[in-house]
Design a protein around this motif. Structure first.
Motif, PDB file in Angstrom:
ATOM      1  N   LEU A 141      -4.173  -8.088  -0.828  1.00 14.50           N
ATOM      2  CA  LEU A 141      -5.533  -8.060  -0.294  1.00 14.50           C
ATOM      3  C   LEU A 141      -6.251  -9.386  -0.513  1.00 14.50           C
ATOM      4  CD1 LEU A 141      -6.582  -4.481  -1.416  1.00 14.50           C
ATOM      5  CD2 LEU A 141      -6.134  -5.232   0.932  1.00 14.50           C
ATOM      6  N   ALA A 142      -6.024 -10.010  -1.666  1.00 15.35           N
ATOM      7  CA  ALA A 142      -6.679 -11.286  -1.975  1.00 15.35           C
ATOM      8  C   ALA A 142      -6.279 -12.388  -1.000  1.00 15.35           C
ATOM      9  CB  ALA A 142      -6.360 -11.710  -3.404  1.00 15.35           C
ATOM     10  N   ALA A 143      -5.085 -12.292  -0.419  1.00 13.72           N
ATOM     11  CA  ALA A 143      -4.594 -13.313   0.505  1.00 13.72           C
ATOM     12  C   ALA A 143      -4.732 -12.908   1.971  1.00 13.72           C
ATOM     13  CB  ALA A 143      -3.130 -13.611   0.194  1.00 13.72           C
ATOM     14  N   SER A 144      -5.235 -11.715   2.221  1.00 11.14           N
ATOM     15  CA  SER A 144      -5.261 -11.175   3.583  1.00 11.14           C
ATOM     16  C   SER A 144      -6.502 -11.569   4.367  1.00 11.14           C
ATOM     17  CB  SER A 144      -5.189  -9.643   3.541  1.00 11.14           C
ATOM     18  OG  SER A 144      -3.936  -9.224   3.080  1.00 11.14           O
ATOM     19  N   SER A 145      -6.368 -11.452   5.681  1.00  6.83           N
ATOM     20  CA  SER A 145      -7.502 -11.524   6.602  1.00  6.83           C
ATOM     21  C   SER A 145      -7.797 -10.102   7.057  1.00  6.83           C
ATOM     22  CB  SER A 145      -7.148 -12.371   7.820  1.00  6.83           C
ATOM     23  OG  SER A 145      -6.849 -13.684   7.442  1.00  6.83           O
ATOM     24  N   ALA A 151       0.813  -1.211   0.000  1.00  6.93           N
ATOM     25  CA  ALA A 151       0.000   0.000   0.000  1.00  6.93           C
ATOM     26  C   ALA A 151       0.851   1.266   0.000  1.00  6.93           C
ATOM     27  CB  ALA A 151      -0.927   0.011   1.210  1.00  6.93           C
ATOM     28  N   GLY A 152       2.112   1.134   0.397  1.00 10.00           N
ATOM     29  CA  GLY A 152       2.985   2.298   0.459  1.00 10.00           C
ATOM     30  C   GLY A 152       2.713   3.183   1.660  1.00 10.00           C
ATOM     31  N   ARG A 153       2.042   2.628   2.657  1.00  9.31           N
ATOM     32  CA  ARG A 153       1.719   3.375   3.879  1.00  9.31           C
ATOM     33  C   ARG A 153       1.259   2.384   4.947  1.00  9.31           C
ATOM     34  NH1 ARG A 153      -2.696   6.743   0.982  1.00  9.31           N
ATOM     35  NH2 ARG A 153      -1.400   6.092  -0.715  1.00  9.31           N
ATOM     36  N   GLY A 209      -3.590  -0.978  -7.696  1.00  2.44           N
ATOM     37  CA  GLY A 209      -2.452  -1.611  -8.339  1.00  2.44           C
ATOM     38  C   GLY A 209      -2.397  -3.095  -8.075  1.00  2.44           C
ATOM     39  N   PRO A 210      -1.690  -3.836  -8.944  1.00  2.00           N
ATOM     40  CA  PRO A 210      -1.670  -5.294  -8.836  1.00  2.00           C
ATOM     41  C   PRO A 210      -0.987  -5.813  -7.572  1.00  2.00           C
ATOM     42  CG  PRO A 210      -0.194  -4.554 -10.580  1.00  2.00           C
ATOM     43  CD  PRO A 210      -0.963  -3.352 -10.112  1.00  2.00           C
ATOM     44  N   ALA A 211       0.034  -5.143  -7.085  1.00  2.00           N
ATOM     45  CA  ALA A 211       0.718  -5.629  -5.873  1.00  2.00           C
ATOM     46  C   ALA A 211      -0.224  -5.589  -4.678  1.00  2.00           C
ATOM     47  CB  ALA A 211       1.977  -4.807  -5.593  1.00  2.00           C
ATOM     48  N   GLY A 242     -16.203  -5.970   1.044  1.00  2.00           N
ATOM     49  CA  GLY A 242     -15.875  -6.328  -0.338  1.00  2.00           C
ATOM     50  C   GLY A 242     -15.738  -5.108  -1.237  1.00  2.00           C
ATOM     51  N   ASP A 243     -16.604  -4.116  -1.037  1.00  4.95           N
ATOM     52  CA  ASP A 243     -16.514  -2.870  -1.806  1.00  4.95           C
ATOM     53  C   ASP A 243     -15.185  -2.163  -1.528  1.00  4.95           C
ATOM     54  OD1 ASP A 243     -19.145  -3.255  -2.770  1.00  4.95           O
ATOM     55  OD2 ASP A 243     -19.994  -2.089  -1.108  1.00  4.95           O
ATOM     56  N   LEU A 244     -14.831  -2.092  -0.252  1.00  6.35           N
ATOM     57  CA  LEU A 244     -13.588  -1.424   0.129  1.00  6.35           C
ATOM     58  C   LEU A 244     -12.378  -2.155  -0.432  1.00  6.35           C
ATOM     59  CD1 LEU A 244     -11.889   0.643   1.624  1.00  6.35           C
ATOM     60  CD2 LEU A 244     -12.183  -0.736   3.697  1.00  6.35           C
ATOM     61  N   VAL A 245     -12.353  -3.475  -0.316  1.00  2.11           N
ATOM     62  CA  VAL A 245     -11.226  -4.251  -0.830  1.00  2.11           C
ATOM     63  C   VAL A 245     -11.093  -4.082  -2.338  1.00  2.11           C
ATOM     64  CG1 VAL A 245     -10.357  -6.613  -1.149  1.00  2.11           C
ATOM     65  CG2 VAL A 245     -11.212  -5.890   1.081  1.00  2.11           C
ATOM     66  N   ALA A 246     -12.212  -4.050  -3.051  1.00  2.00           N
ATOM     67  CA  ALA A 246     -12.175  -3.847  -4.502  1.00  2.00           C
ATOM     68  C   ALA A 246     -11.608  -2.468  -4.836  1.00  2.00           C
ATOM     69  CB  ALA A 246     -13.571  -4.010  -5.100  1.00  2.00           C
ATOM     70  N   ALA A 247     -12.039  -1.446  -4.095  1.00  5.56           N
ATOM     71  CA  ALA A 247     -11.546  -0.091  -4.350  1.00  5.56           C
ATOM     72  C   ALA A 247     -10.051   0.017  -4.065  1.00  5.56           C
ATOM     73  CB  ALA A 247     -12.321   0.916  -3.506  1.00  5.56           C
ATOM     74  N   LEU A 248      -9.607  -0.571  -2.973  1.00  2.00           N
ATOM     75  CA  LEU A 248      -8.179  -0.525  -2.642  1.00  2.00           C
ATOM     76  C   LEU A 248      -7.363  -1.331  -3.649  1.00  2.00           C
ATOM     77  CD1 LEU A 248      -8.339  -0.966   1.246  1.00  2.00           C
ATOM     78  CD2 LEU A 248      -7.931   1.161  -0.032  1.00  2.00           C
ATOM     79  N   GLY A 249      -7.865  -2.493  -4.032  1.00  2.11           N
ATOM     80  CA  GLY A 249      -7.152  -3.354  -4.975  1.00  2.11           C
ATOM     81  C   GLY A 249      -7.018  -2.739  -6.353  1.00  2.11           C
ATOM     82  N   ALA A 250      -7.926  -1.835  -6.706  1.00  6.92           N
ATOM     83  CA  ALA A 250      -7.868  -1.165  -8.005  1.00  6.92           C
ATOM     84  C   ALA A 250      -6.681  -0.209  -8.097  1.00  6.92           C
ATOM     85  CB  ALA A 250      -9.163  -0.410  -8.263  1.00  6.92           C
TER      86      ALA A 250
END
Length: 85
Positions: free
Chosen positions: A52-56, A19-21, A45-47, A35-43
């Motif tokens: 996020l896809a592997a996180s709890s 995330a760089g922070r 960048g790919p890293a 799910g909405d928040l994770v999608a917005a954050l994931g958008a």
């Protein structure tokens, strides 16, 4: 009247690196889910999307799932898988 809500997101270990922070405030619509928040954050960048896809997630200290609704002022902890044991 502004219907947006703000919550705190704290990133740990590899999530903070991706995330760089370590933390940020995020504004979302009033009926947003995790799910909405994770999608917005994931958008961003790919890293970050991979981490996020592997996180709890902990929402105010309680394990959270994608369908859980977010509340204004909540704190979300992003916990990537940790190596070791």
């Amino acid at each position: 009247m502004n219907d947006a809500m703000t919550l705190s997101v704290r990133y740990f270990a590899g999530a903070a690196e991706a995330a760089g922070r370590e933390a940020e405030e995020v504004a979302l619509g009033p009926a947003s889910t995790l799910g909405d928040l994770v999608a917005a954050l994931g958008a961003r960048g790919p890293a970050l999307a991979r981490v996020l896809a592997a996180s709890s997630f902990l929402l105010d200290g309680v394990s959270a799932r994608a369908e859980d609704r977010l509340e204004p002022g909540a704190t979300l902890d992003v916990l990537p898988p940790f190596a070791g044991g």
